[in-house]
Design a protein around this motif. Structure first.
Motif, PDB file in Angstrom:
ATOM      1  N   LYS A 110       4.072  10.471  26.178  1.00 22.27           N
ATOM      2  CA  LYS A 110       2.777  10.073  27.040  1.00 22.27           C
ATOM      3  C   LYS A 110       3.222   9.667  28.338  1.00 22.27           C
ATOM      4  N   THR A 111       2.084  10.328  29.170  1.00 20.16           N
ATOM      5  CA  THR A 111       2.489   9.816  30.520  1.00 20.16           C
ATOM      6  C   THR A 111       1.192   9.098  31.071  1.00 20.16           C
ATOM      7  N   LYS A 112       0.125   8.899  30.177  1.00 15.22           N
ATOM      8  CA  LYS A 112      -1.115   8.139  30.247  1.00 15.22           C
ATOM      9  C   LYS A 112      -1.152   7.396  28.960  1.00 15.22           C
ATOM     10  N   GLY A 113      -0.769   6.095  28.980  1.00 18.47           N
ATOM     11  CA  GLY A 113      -0.606   5.502  27.399  1.00 18.47           C
ATOM     12  C   GLY A 113       0.785   5.442  26.879  1.00 18.47           C
ATOM     13  N   TYR A 114       0.764   4.724  25.958  1.00 27.04           N
ATOM     14  CA  TYR A 114       2.064   4.315  25.417  1.00 27.04           C
ATOM     15  C   TYR A 114       2.504   5.312  24.348  1.00 27.04           C
ATOM     16  N   SER A 115       3.787   5.991  24.445  1.00 22.25           N
ATOM     17  CA  SER A 115       4.317   6.950  23.554  1.00 22.25           C
ATOM     18  C   SER A 115       4.311   6.405  21.874  1.00 22.25           C
ATOM     19  N   PRO A 116       3.673   7.138  21.195  1.00 22.77           N
ATOM     20  CA  PRO A 116       3.781   6.723  19.591  1.00 22.77           C
ATOM     21  C   PRO A 116       5.114   6.570  19.120  1.00 22.77           C
ATOM     22  N   ARG A 117       5.532   5.484  18.367  1.00 21.43           N
ATOM     23  CA  ARG A 117       6.828   5.509  17.772  1.00 21.43           C
ATOM     24  C   ARG A 117       7.022   5.099  16.292  1.00 21.43           C
ATOM     25  N   HIS A 118       5.584   5.346  15.763  1.00 22.44           N
ATOM     26  CA  HIS A 118       5.948   4.938  14.458  1.00 22.44           C
ATOM     27  C   HIS A 118       4.830   5.642  13.666  1.00 22.44           C
ATOM     28  N   ASP A 119       4.973   5.818  12.317  1.00 19.89           N
ATOM     29  CA  ASP A 119       4.135   6.328  11.483  1.00 19.89           C
ATOM     30  C   ASP A 119       3.613   5.061  10.353  1.00 19.89           C
ATOM     31  N   ASP A 120       2.702   5.151   9.610  1.00 18.44           N
ATOM     32  CA  ASP A 120       2.165   4.046   8.588  1.00 18.44           C
ATOM     33  C   ASP A 120       2.137   4.623   7.312  1.00 18.44           C
ATOM     34  N   ILE A 121       2.430   3.938   6.251  1.00 17.61           N
ATOM     35  CA  ILE A 121       2.574   4.238   4.963  1.00 17.61           C
ATOM     36  C   ILE A 121       1.580   2.951   4.183  1.00 17.61           C
ATOM     37  N   LEU A 122       0.728   3.481   3.557  1.00 21.45           N
ATOM     38  CA  LEU A 122       0.131   2.588   2.758  1.00 21.45           C
ATOM     39  C   LEU A 122       0.463   2.479   0.997  1.00 21.45           C
ATOM     40  N   MET A 123       0.856   1.250   0.840  1.00 19.65           N
ATOM     41  CA  MET A 123       1.230   1.195  -0.959  1.00 19.65           C
ATOM     42  C   MET A 123       0.035   0.357  -1.577  1.00 19.65           C
ATOM     43  N   PHE A 124      -0.232   1.396  -2.563  1.00 17.15           N
ATOM     44  CA  PHE A 124      -1.411   0.767  -3.316  1.00 17.15           C
ATOM     45  C   PHE A 124      -1.016   0.799  -4.764  1.00 17.15           C
ATOM     46  N   THR A 125      -1.607  -0.113  -5.340  1.00 20.97           N
ATOM     47  CA  THR A 125      -1.319  -0.014  -6.908  1.00 20.97           C
ATOM     48  C   THR A 125      -2.492   0.040  -7.812  1.00 20.97           C
ATOM     49  N   LYS A 126      -2.359   0.816  -8.874  1.00 26.16           N
ATOM     50  CA  LYS A 126      -3.616   0.803  -9.917  1.00 26.16           C
ATOM     51  C   LYS A 126      -3.920  -0.497 -10.583  1.00 26.16           C
ATOM     52  N   ASP A 127      -2.987  -1.556 -10.860  1.00 21.91           N
ATOM     53  CA  ASP A 127      -2.917  -2.860 -11.266  1.00 21.91           C
ATOM     54  C   ASP A 127      -2.510  -3.797 -10.443  1.00 21.91           C
ATOM     55  N   LYS A 128      -3.346  -4.886 -10.322  1.00 19.14           N
ATOM     56  CA  LYS A 128      -2.927  -5.981  -9.407  1.00 19.14           C
ATOM     57  C   LYS A 128      -1.572  -6.463  -9.615  1.00 19.14           C
ATOM     58  N   LYS A 129      -1.125  -6.671 -10.881  1.00 18.52           N
ATOM     59  CA  LYS A 129       0.156  -7.286 -11.195  1.00 18.52           C
ATOM     60  C   LYS A 129       0.960  -6.516 -12.009  1.00 18.52           C
ATOM     61  N   ARG A 130       0.414  -5.421 -12.842  1.00 16.78           N
ATOM     62  CA  ARG A 130       1.385  -4.865 -13.649  1.00 16.78           C
ATOM     63  C   ARG A 130       1.601  -3.498 -12.922  1.00 16.78           C
ATOM     64  N   PHE A 131       2.890  -3.639 -12.376  1.00 16.14           N
ATOM     65  CA  PHE A 131       3.415  -2.295 -11.684  1.00 16.14           C
ATOM     66  C   PHE A 131       4.757  -2.439 -11.280  1.00 16.14           C
ATOM     67  N   LYS A 132       5.539  -1.234 -11.266  1.00 20.33           N
ATOM     68  CA  LYS A 132       7.023  -1.248 -11.164  1.00 20.33           C
ATOM     69  C   LYS A 132       7.258  -1.458  -9.666  1.00 20.33           C
ATOM     70  N   PHE A 133       8.446  -2.434  -9.467  1.00 21.52           N
ATOM     71  CA  PHE A 133       9.087  -2.590  -8.197  1.00 21.52           C
ATOM     72  C   PHE A 133      10.452  -3.057  -8.521  1.00 21.52           C
ATOM     73  N   ASN A 134      11.483  -2.237  -8.202  1.00 23.17           N
ATOM     74  CA  ASN A 134      12.774  -2.400  -8.617  1.00 23.17           C
ATOM     75  C   ASN A 134      13.578  -2.595  -7.159  1.00 23.17           C
ATOM     76  N   LEU A 135      13.461  -3.975  -6.846  1.00 23.62           N
ATOM     77  CA  LEU A 135      13.973  -4.518  -5.730  1.00 23.62           C
ATOM     78  C   LEU A 135      15.343  -4.486  -5.735  1.00 23.62           C
ATOM     79  N   ASP A 136      15.984  -4.545  -6.796  1.00 25.27           N
ATOM     80  CA  ASP A 136      17.723  -4.507  -6.637  1.00 25.27           C
ATOM     81  C   ASP A 136      17.765  -3.025  -6.308  1.00 25.27           C
ATOM     82  N   GLU A 137      17.133  -2.024  -6.528  1.00 19.22           N
ATOM     83  CA  GLU A 137      17.469  -0.572  -6.098  1.00 19.22           C
ATOM     84  C   GLU A 137      17.356  -0.406  -4.552  1.00 19.22           C
TER      85      GLU A 137
END
Length: 317
Positions: A110-137
């Motif tokens: 872009k020449t007027k304004g700042y060039s975008p350098r990212h995309d965003d990803i939303l992470m939502f779960t169906k249950d507040k506490k009971r969901f998989k998250f394999n941190l070691d992986e």
């Protein structure tokens, strides 16, 4: 492990309605951003309210097919991400977990304004506490080895740096918004187990199915463009030599690996922990090992490790 990879040609909402409720472990998807992109047989061009209604419809079906302990990752552009967040949290009663920023060094200029350098990803779960998250992986190597640290590595955080899919990349397909395999690898490893069912209602170039294929997950992909379905199926026939992108931290060699036994074990473990799907990055890792520890490894008769692992990428997975 026998896995099933299915590429379905059809409208996402119609095809989602055919999937059994509570049958999918994980959804990772990159839906249209409503930026007037041309996707072969259709344009990503809606009126504002029309786009939000379209988003509500596919999200509603996606939530329905997701298991009670399931997780959903949704890529979204800046213009609509707050609205999609609201649909997920307020209307669908999903639970917000993380807002991930994918940072890349090249993008739209872009020449007027700042060039975008990212995309965003939303992470939502169906249950507040009971969901998989394999941190070691999905841990990343530490900068320094300390006995009090987890040798397995650190949490990667919510800002991820992966190279954009440049047109010179060997895996670049004829798709305008192809995403790096490394992004999908991290989300799939973190939020599903081998044998789980992973879904992408907007399959595009087939990245999700390719990653599922090489991480032992069952994959379902839907796309309205038959050319993209054909492309995705052909991609699955290609020989796997490693994913097409990597978080550069995965090749990082910790400082202070001064104990010979710890150093030897760490080098061996590093390959299997961080680079098992990135054989083409092992030479870079071993090069850094050599720069940091060659003299010490010579003294302790550990130079055989260079011969052992620099040829690793030539072996079949």
């Amino acid at each position: 492990m026998d896995i099933n990879l299915e590429a379905i040609c059809g409208d996402a909402i119609i095809e989602l309605k055919k999937i059994e409720s509570n049958s999918v472990d994980l959804i990772v998807t990159d839906p249209p951003y409503n930026l007037n992109k041309h996707y072969g047989n259709n344009y990503d061009k809606f009126e504002f309210d029309e786009y939000l209604n379209f988003s509500r419809e596919w999200i509603k079906e996606a939530v329905r097919v997701l298991k009670p302990d399931g997780t959903m990752y949704v890529f979204m552009g800046m213009k609509y991400i707050s609205y999609i967040y609201n649909v997920l949290e307020k209307e669908m009663e999903m639970y917000f977990n993380s807002w991930i920023t994918w940072y890349y060094t090249q993008g739209i200029g872009k020449t007027k304004g700042y060039s975008p350098r990212h995309d965003d990803i939303l992470m939502f779960t169906k249950d507040k506490k009971r969901f998989k998250f394999n941190l070691d992986e999905i841990r990343v190597p530490q900068k320094y080895y300390r006995s009090v640290n987890n040798m397995r590595g650190a949490n990667p955080g919510n800002v991820w740096e992966f190279s954009h899919m440049h047109y010179c990349n060997k895996n670049r397909m004829k798709h305008p918004t192809q995403k790096p395999e490394g992004l999908y690898e991290r989300m799939i490893l973190a939020s599903s187990d081998e044998g789980d069912v992973v879904l992408d209602p907007f399959l595009g170039s087939g990245t999700l199915l390719r990653v599922c294929q090489n991480t032992n997950r069952n994959g379902i992909g839907i796309d309205i463009n038959p050319e993209y379905i054909r492309m995705s199926k052909e991609r699955l026939e290609e020989k796997f030599l490693g994913f097409d992108s990597i978080d550069e931290r995965m090749k990082r060699v910790p400082n202070d690996l001064n104990n010979a036994e710890i150093r030897e074990n760490y080098i061996k473990n590093h390959i299997s922990w961080f680079l098992k799907n990135h054989q083409d990055a092992i030479d870079d890792f071993m090069k850094e090992v050599k720069e940091k520890y060659y003299d010490k490894m010579k003294e302790t008769n550990q130079l055989y490790l260079f011969k052992t692992y620099t040829s690793y990428k030539c072996r079949k997975k």
